[in-house]
Design a protein around this motif. Structure first.
Motif, PDB file in Angstrom:
ATOM      1  N   ILE A 326      22.156  58.715  -8.441  1.00 15.94           N
ATOM      2  CA  ILE A 326      22.091  57.246  -8.360  1.00 15.94           C
ATOM      3  C   ILE A 326      20.814  56.822  -7.634  1.00 15.94           C
ATOM      4  O   ILE A 326      20.089  55.927  -8.072  1.00 15.94           O
ATOM      5  N   LEU A 327      20.527  57.532  -6.528  1.00 14.10           N
ATOM      6  CA  LEU A 327      19.301  57.242  -5.777  1.00 14.10           C
ATOM      7  C   LEU A 327      18.098  57.365  -6.699  1.00 14.10           C
ATOM      8  O   LEU A 327      17.240  56.489  -6.759  1.00 14.10           O
ATOM      9  N   GLY A 328      18.052  58.477  -7.435  1.00 14.20           N
ATOM     10  CA  GLY A 328      16.929  58.734  -8.339  1.00 14.20           C
ATOM     11  C   GLY A 328      16.827  57.668  -9.418  1.00 14.20           C
ATOM     12  O   GLY A 328      15.730  57.239  -9.770  1.00 14.20           O
ATOM     13  N   GLN A 329      17.980  57.240  -9.922  1.00 14.93           N
ATOM     14  CA  GLN A 329      17.969  56.259 -11.002  1.00 14.93           C
ATOM     15  C   GLN A 329      17.324  54.943 -10.545  1.00 14.93           C
ATOM     16  O   GLN A 329      16.421  54.424 -11.208  1.00 14.93           O
ATOM     17  N   PHE A 330      17.770  54.447  -9.396  1.00 14.27           N
ATOM     18  CA  PHE A 330      17.248  53.151  -8.956  1.00 14.27           C
ATOM     19  C   PHE A 330      15.830  53.273  -8.400  1.00 14.27           C
ATOM     20  O   PHE A 330      14.995  52.403  -8.591  1.00 14.27           O
ATOM     21  N   LEU A 331      15.595  54.406  -7.738  1.00 13.74           N
ATOM     22  CA  LEU A 331      14.243  54.631  -7.224  1.00 13.74           C
ATOM     23  C   LEU A 331      13.257  54.720  -8.386  1.00 13.74           C
ATOM     24  O   LEU A 331      12.149  54.189  -8.331  1.00 13.74           O
ATOM     25  N   SER A 332      13.674  55.379  -9.460  1.00 18.89           N
ATOM     26  CA  SER A 332      12.749  55.518 -10.584  1.00 18.89           C
ATOM     27  C   SER A 332      12.471  54.153 -11.217  1.00 18.89           C
ATOM     28  O   SER A 332      11.374  53.907 -11.705  1.00 18.89           O
ATOM     29  N   GLU A 333      13.449  53.251 -11.163  1.00 19.31           N
ATOM     30  CA  GLU A 333      13.181  51.911 -11.691  1.00 19.31           C
ATOM     31  C   GLU A 333      12.120  51.200 -10.863  1.00 19.31           C
ATOM     32  O   GLU A 333      11.194  50.587 -11.405  1.00 19.31           O
ATOM     33  N   SER A 334      12.252  51.308  -9.544  1.00 20.09           N
ATOM     34  CA  SER A 334      11.248  50.615  -8.720  1.00 20.09           C
ATOM     35  C   SER A 334       9.884  51.298  -8.841  1.00 20.09           C
ATOM     36  O   SER A 334       8.849  50.643  -8.784  1.00 20.09           O
ATOM     37  N   ILE A 335       9.910  52.624  -9.073  1.00 22.28           N
ATOM     38  CA  ILE A 335       8.630  53.317  -9.223  1.00 22.28           C
ATOM     39  C   ILE A 335       7.989  52.976 -10.562  1.00 22.28           C
ATOM     40  O   ILE A 335       6.769  52.843 -10.664  1.00 22.28           O
ATOM     41  N   VAL A 336       8.811  52.792 -11.590  1.00 23.63           N
ATOM     42  CA  VAL A 336       8.254  52.381 -12.891  1.00 23.63           C
ATOM     43  C   VAL A 336       7.600  51.003 -12.748  1.00 23.63           C
ATOM     44  O   VAL A 336       6.475  50.781 -13.204  1.00 23.63           O
ATOM     45  N   VAL A 337       8.308  50.091 -12.075  1.00 24.22           N
ATOM     46  CA  VAL A 337       7.726  48.751 -11.861  1.00 24.22           C
ATOM     47  C   VAL A 337       6.389  48.868 -11.125  1.00 24.22           C
ATOM     48  O   VAL A 337       5.368  48.340 -11.558  1.00 24.22           O
ATOM     49  N   SER A 338       6.410  49.618 -10.016  1.00 20.20           N
ATOM     50  CA  SER A 338       5.181  49.684  -9.213  1.00 20.20           C
ATOM     51  C   SER A 338       4.117  50.520  -9.917  1.00 20.20           C
ATOM     52  O   SER A 338       2.927  50.243  -9.806  1.00 20.20           O
ATOM     53  N   TYR A 388      15.640  51.420   0.038  1.00 21.90           N
ATOM     54  CA  TYR A 388      16.786  50.767   0.662  1.00 21.90           C
ATOM     55  C   TYR A 388      17.833  50.340  -0.374  1.00 21.90           C
ATOM     56  O   TYR A 388      19.004  50.727  -0.260  1.00 21.90           O
ATOM     57  N   PRO A 389      17.424  49.576  -1.414  1.00 19.86           N
ATOM     58  CA  PRO A 389      18.433  49.209  -2.414  1.00 19.86           C
ATOM     59  C   PRO A 389      19.042  50.434  -3.102  1.00 19.86           C
ATOM     60  O   PRO A 389      20.246  50.473  -3.346  1.00 19.86           O
ATOM     61  N   ALA A 390      18.214  51.435  -3.385  1.00 23.22           N
ATOM     62  CA  ALA A 390      18.718  52.626  -4.076  1.00 23.22           C
ATOM     63  C   ALA A 390      19.715  53.375  -3.197  1.00 23.22           C
ATOM     64  O   ALA A 390      20.747  53.853  -3.677  1.00 23.22           O
ATOM     65  N   ALA A 391      19.411  53.447  -1.894  1.00 27.38           N
ATOM     66  CA  ALA A 391      20.322  54.146  -0.981  1.00 27.38           C
ATOM     67  C   ALA A 391      21.637  53.387  -0.877  1.00 27.38           C
ATOM     68  O   ALA A 391      22.711  53.983  -0.806  1.00 27.38           O
ATOM     69  N   ARG A 392      21.558  52.060  -0.919  1.00 20.32           N
ATOM     70  CA  ARG A 392      22.777  51.257  -0.888  1.00 20.32           C
ATOM     71  C   ARG A 392      23.635  51.545  -2.108  1.00 20.32           C
ATOM     72  O   ARG A 392      24.847  51.661  -2.022  1.00 20.32           O
ATOM     73  N   ALA A 393      22.956  51.640  -3.260  1.00 22.74           N
ATOM     74  CA  ALA A 393      23.672  51.938  -4.496  1.00 22.74           C
ATOM     75  C   ALA A 393      24.324  53.309  -4.417  1.00 22.74           C
ATOM     76  O   ALA A 393      25.493  53.481  -4.779  1.00 22.74           O
ATOM     77  N   ALA A 394      23.564  54.281  -3.903  1.00 23.61           N
ATOM     78  CA  ALA A 394      24.063  55.655  -3.873  1.00 23.61           C
ATOM     79  C   ALA A 394      25.254  55.799  -2.928  1.00 23.61           C
ATOM     80  O   ALA A 394      26.095  56.666  -3.104  1.00 23.61           O
ATOM     81  N   ALA A 395      25.301  54.917  -1.911  1.00 22.35           N
ATOM     82  CA  ALA A 395      26.348  55.046  -0.903  1.00 22.35           C
ATOM     83  C   ALA A 395      27.639  54.344  -1.306  1.00 22.35           C
ATOM     84  O   ALA A 395      28.645  54.437  -0.606  1.00 22.35           O
ATOM     85  N   LEU A 396      27.614  53.629  -2.439  1.00 21.96           N
ATOM     86  CA  LEU A 396      28.820  52.894  -2.846  1.00 21.96           C
ATOM     87  C   LEU A 396      29.996  53.841  -3.048  1.00 21.96           C
ATOM     88  O   LEU A 396      29.855  54.941  -3.558  1.00 21.96           O
ATOM     89  N   ASN A 397      31.163  53.363  -2.639  1.00 25.14           N
ATOM     90  CA  ASN A 397      32.392  54.109  -2.841  1.00 25.14           C
ATOM     91  C   ASN A 397      32.849  53.892  -4.290  1.00 25.14           C
ATOM     92  O   ASN A 397      32.960  52.765  -4.746  1.00 25.14           O
ATOM     93  N   PRO A 398      33.138  54.975  -5.049  1.00 28.58           N
ATOM     94  CA  PRO A 398      33.424  54.817  -6.474  1.00 28.58           C
ATOM     95  C   PRO A 398      34.658  53.956  -6.752  1.00 28.58           C
ATOM     96  O   PRO A 398      34.666  53.192  -7.719  1.00 28.58           O
TER      97      PRO A 398
END
Lengths: 408, 225
Positions: A326-338, A388-398
C-alpha cells in the motif's frame, strides 16, 4: 522490472482517473523545477562568464604591485608606500627559485597613430621579453620583443589585434610605423585576438621595450612585476619566497607589515564568490520555496486520494496486500506526479534558459548538475511529501477500511 | 491443503472492543471446529457477534483471548503483514457488497491476490483466467464492474476468492445484495465449489441460505448456541 512497470501503470491509471487534479498538482511541481533549473542555469552562466573574464589574468601568475587589488587596510596606511622599481625586479629575477619568468610592466593609456588613422585609449605597456612567457603572448605574425630590443631600447613594438585591424585595415602591419606621443615605433609582431578581461580590452594594447617607455614617459612611476609560477600548486611557496625577497630588498623591519602587495587571480575569484554568495542563497531559497509549494500540493492531493480510496485500501488489504504494497502504491503515485512534473520542468527550464539568453544580457548555461538538481529535487519532493499520506493509508485497519466508503 | 483434517480450530475465543469508557464483549468464548471440505453456515441475528467472528476467521482481526489454528497454524497472535500473508494464501473472501476495484476489469480484479503473492505476470494471467472460467465469466474478463450485473460481479468476487487456492472460502452474506434468482445461482456455485473439495464458511442471517450448507452454527450473544 515488470513489477516496477506494473506499479507505474497502476499509479498512472489512478492519477488519470482525476485528470484535472493531477494536472494542477503536476503544474505546481513543474513551476518549482523550472524555477530551480532557471536559477541554476543563470548562476552557472554568471560563473562561466566570470571565469572566462578572468582567465586571461592567469591562474599561476602573481602580481607584485604597490597596491592590493582588493584593499583590506585603511587607504592612508597604503598612501605612503614606496614605488616598486628595478631593484625589486632584479632581486626577484635573480633570487626567486620558484618562478619561471618575471616581467616588469608600466602602462599608459594614449592615442596611437598610423598616418591618417588613429585609435584612442590604447594601453601602451613597457615590458621585457619575459612578458611572452608569463602570458603565453605568442604573436600570430612576426615576433615578440627580444633581449636585443630591450638592450638597445629599440623603437620596436608589438600590437594587439584590434590596433592592427583599426590602423592597418587588413594590410600587413609588420614593418610599418606607428606614432605614440610623437615618437615612431616599428611594428614587429601582431598578437592574436584575446577579448576582454573585466572590461579591459586585451586587444587594444601595444608593447614596447620598458627602457624605451621610461625614456619616453619618464621613470618615476611604480612598476608592476608579473611573475609566472610553474604550477598553481606552488603559488603559496612562491608567494612566501617573493615576500621574503621583497622585504629584504626594501628593508622592511620585522615588526612591520609588507609595504607592497602580491595580487593574484584567486583574489578576484574570492571576491566574486563572496559578492555572489548572498545572491545564490537567495535564489536557492526562492527555488526551494517554489518546490515546497509544489510538495504541499502533492501532499494535499495524496491525502485526498487516500481518504477517497479507503475502501479500495480495505479490499487490497483483505486479499493480502502488506503495508509495503500500500505504501508503495501511494508513494509511486506521488512520485509519478513529481517525476512527470520534474521532466516537464526540466524541458521548460531549457526553454526558460533559452528565453533569458535571447531576452536579457545574462547567458544562462544549463548544466548536467542543474538538470540533476531539478530532477533530484522533484523526486525528493514526491517522496517526502508522499510518505505521510501513503503511510497513513498503509496503517489503515482492514476491518475499518472495508466498512467505509461506497459500495462497488 | 489437508482436506480431511481440522481446518479451523477456535478455542475459547473472546473479542472485547475497547470503546473508551465501556468495554463491549462481542465474543465471549467461542469454541468451533471446522474440518476440511466442510460447508458450514454461521447464522445469527445482527448484533450476535457473527461479523466479529467472521473477521477473526478471515484473519482481518485477532482475538482478545483464545487460540485460533488455521490449517494447523496458530494465527491468533499474528499481526500486520503476517496476517496479510495468511489472508493472501489461506483465505478467499466473498463479500456482500462484492468489493471489487471499480477501475480494474474483471481479470485484473481476479489476479489482485496473486499480485500480492508475488506471482509473475504470465502465470498470474493464466490462473486468473482459469478462475474466471470456473465461474463461467471468461468472456467478461475485460469488463469493469460497472459493466457487469450484480450476479456477474459476485461471480468475479468468487473467482478472486478461488484464484489463490485458499484453505477456506469465507463468504459474508454473499446473496444479500442479489435478487433471489441470482442469489440462487451464487449458492449453486458454492455447492459446486464444495463438491470440488473446497472448505466453505458462509455467514448469513437468512435461514433459507443457511440451510443450503452441510452444517449450521448458530451464534447468539457472542457464544455458539
Amino acid at each position: 522490472m515488470s513489477g516496477l512497470l506494473e506499479t507505474l501503470r497502476l499509479a498512472t491509471t489512478a492519477l488519470l482517473a482525476n485528470k484535472l487534479r493531477a494536472t494542477l498538482t503536476t503544474t505546481g511541481v513543474v513551476i518549482g523545477v523550472t524555477t530551480v533549473m532557471a536559477i541554476s542555469a543563470v548562476i552557472a552562466g554568471l560563473d562561466r562568464s566570470f571565469s572566462e573574464q578572468i582567465e586571461g589574468i592567469g591562474s599561476s601568475v602573481l602580481y607584485i604591485q604597490k597596491y592590493p587589488w582588493i584593499p583590506n587596510a585603511e587607504w592612508w596606511s597604503l598612501r605612503n608606500r614606496r614605488n616598486l622599481g628595478w631593484r625589486e625586479h632584479d632581486a626577484v629575477a635573480q633570487q626567486a627559485r620558484s618562478v619561471e619568468a618575471v616581467a616588469p610592466m608600466i602602462s599608459q593609456q594614449i592615442r596611437v597613430v598610423h598616418r591618417d588613422r588613429w585609435l584612442d585609449g590604447v594601453a601602451v605597456t613597457g615590458t621585457n621579453e619575459q612578458y611572452r612567457l608569463v602570458y603565453g603572448a605568442d604573436p600570430e605574425d612576426g615576433r615578440f620583443l627580444m633581449p636585443a630590443d630591450l638592450h638597445y631600447r629599440k623603437s620596436n613594438c608589438v600590437v594587439g589585434s584590434k590596433v592592427a585591424d583599426e590602423l592597418f585595415e587588413g594590410r600587413d602591419p609588420l614593418g610599418e610605423r606607428v606614432k605614440i606621443a610623437g615618437l615612431h615605433y616599428r611594428v614587429i609582431g601582431v598578437l592574436p585576438e584575446q577579448g576582454e578581461i573585466l572590461g579591459f580590452d586585451m586587444d587594444s594594447q601595444v608593447f614596447i621595450p620598458i627602457g624605451a617607455f621610461a625614456r619616453h614617459f619618464g621613470s618615476r612611476r611604480s612598476i608592476d612585476i608579473a611573475v609566472k609560477v610553474s604550477s598553481t600548486d606552488r603559488l603559496d611557496d612562491a608567494r612566501d619566497e617573493l615576500t621574503g625577497i621583497l622585504r629584504r630588498v626594501r628593508r622592511v623591519p620585522p615588526d612591520e607589515e609588507d609595504d607592497f602587495s602580491i595580487n593574484e587571480q584567486s583574489l578576484l575569484t574570492n571576491l566574486y564568490r563572496s559578492l555572489t554568495a548572498a545572491l545564490y542563497t537567495t535564489a536557492t531559497v526562492v527555488g526551494g520555496i517554489s518546490l515546497l509549494v509544489g510538495g504541499i500540493g502533492i501532499m494535499n492531493i495524496m491525502t485526498v486520494a487516500v481518504t477517497e480510496r479507503v475502501k479500495e485500501i480495505g479490499i487490497r488489504k483483505a486479499v493480502g496486500a502488506r503495508r509495503s504494497h500500500i505504501l508503495g502504491q501511494f508513494l509511486s503515485e506521488s512520485i509519478v506526479v513529481s517525476g512527470v512534473g520534474g521532466l516537464l520542468g526540466v524541458a521548460l527550464g531549457f526553454i526558460a534558459a533559452w528565453g533569458l539568453d535571447s531576452a536579457t544580457p545574462l547567458h544562462p548555461v544549463v548544466t548536467v548538475g542543474g538538470v540533476a538538481l531539478g530532477l533530484g529535487f522533484s523526486a525528493a519532493v514526491g517522496v517526502i511529501f508522499g510518505v505521510y499520506p501513503a503511510a497513513r493509508a498503509a496503517a489503515l485497519n482492514p476491518v475499518d477500511a472495508l466498512a467505509q466508503g461506497s459500495d462497488t | 491443503m489437508s482436506s480431511n483434517g481440522v481446518m479451523i480450530d477456535l478455542r475459547g475465543i473472546t473479542r472485547i472492543y475497547d470503546m473508551g469508557a465501556v468495554q463491549v464483549e462481542a465474543l465471549r468464548g467461542i469454541n468451533l471446529e471446522i474440518t476440511g471440505n466442510e460447508y458450514v453456515a454461521i447464522m445469527g441475528p445482527s448484533g450476535s457477534g457473527k461479523s466479529t467472528l467472521m473477521n477473526l476467521i478471515g484473519c482481518l482481526d485477532t482475538p482478545t483471548a483464545g487460540s485460533y489454528r488455521l490449517d494447523g497454524q496458530d494465527v491468533s497472535r499474528l499481526e500486520g503483514d503476517d496476517l496479510a500473508k495468511i489472508r493472501n494464501q489461506r483465505i478467499g473472501f466473498v463479500f456482500q457488497t462484492f468489493n471489487l476495484l471499480p477501475r480494474a476489469d474483471a481479470l485484473r480484479n481476479v489476479e489482485l491476490p496473486l499480485v500480492y503473492a508475488g506471482i509473475a505476470l504470465k502465470e498470474r494471467r493464466a490462473r486468473a483466467l482459469e478462475a474466471l472460467e470456473r465461474v463461467r465469466l471468461a468472456d467478461r474478463a475485460d469488463h469493469r464492474p460497472n459493466q457487469l450485473s450484480g450476479g456477474q460481479r459476485q461471480r468475479v468476487a468468487v473467482a478472486r476468492a478461488l484464484v489463490t487456492r485458499p484453505s477456506i472460502i469465507l463468504a459474508d452474506e454473499p446473496t444479500g445484495n442479489l435478487d433471489s434468482k441470482t442469489g440462487e445461482d451464487i449458492l449453486g456455485l458454492f455447492e459446486e465449489l464444495h463438491r470440488d473439495g473446497n472448505t466453505i464458511v458462509l455467514v448469513t442471517h437468512e435461514a433459507t441460505v443457511a440451510e443450503r450448507a452441510g452444517r449450521i452454527v448458530r451464534i447468539v450473544d457472542g457464544l455458539v448456541a
